[in-house]
Enzyme design. Structure first.
Site, short mmCIF file in Angstrom:
data_model
loop_
_atom_site.label_atom_id
_atom_site.label_comp_id
_atom_site.label_asym_id
_atom_site.label_seq_id
_atom_site.Cartn_x
_atom_site.Cartn_y
_atom_site.Cartn_z
N ARG A 31 2.41 -66.11 26.49
CA ARG A 31 0.99 -65.74 26.64
C ARG A 31 0.11 -66.51 25.66
O ARG A 31 -1.00 -66.93 26.00
CB ARG A 31 0.79 -64.24 26.45
CG ARG A 31 1.37 -63.42 27.59
CD ARG A 31 1.31 -61.93 27.30
NE ARG A 31 2.08 -61.64 26.10
CZ ARG A 31 1.75 -60.74 25.17
NH1 ARG A 31 0.64 -60.04 25.30
NH2 ARG A 31 2.51 -60.53 24.12
N ASN A 49 1.40 -59.16 29.68
CA ASN A 49 2.74 -58.79 30.13
C ASN A 49 2.64 -57.66 31.15
O ASN A 49 1.81 -56.76 31.00
CB ASN A 49 3.58 -58.30 28.95
CG ASN A 49 4.04 -59.43 28.05
OD1 ASN A 49 4.10 -60.58 28.46
ND2 ASN A 49 4.38 -59.10 26.82
#
Length: 105
Positions: A31, A49
């Protein structure tokens, strides 16, 4: 008479890319990597997530730049992309706004 270059309308169109990335993409800095690439491309949005081990990426900006991000997500690993991407599912829609910068959640 001077010719004025007209930008490609489609390339300048503001869009939203939603991409679901499968593979080993949680707990490996994926990320943060997405955020860095998106900011380099001038995009806004979020990478987060999901409970099923995927990462959802929502990016808004010019279609051409969003397509570049999608290629970085799904193409041959480069730019130090962490983890392992098994596949990417993408959906295109009209930009809705509401993002300030690009965050990871």
């Amino acid at each position: 008479m001077t010719d004025v270059a007209r930008p490609d309308v489609q390339a300048c169109e503001q869009v939203r890319l939603t991409a679901w990335v499968r593979g080993r993409v949680q707990g490996v800095g994926f990320r943060w990597w997405v955020r860095a690439r998106a900011l380099e491309l001038g995009l806004t949005g979020v990478a987060r997530n999901l409970p099923d081990s995927r990462v959802e990426v929502v990016a808004e900006g010019p279609r051409e730049r969003c397509a570049e991000l999608l290629e970085l997500l799904s193409g041959v690993p480069r730019h130090g992309r962490p983890g392992f991407v098994a596949g990417v599912t993408a959906e295109w829609s009209t930009a809705r706004g509401g993002y300030s910068g690009f965050t990871q959640a």
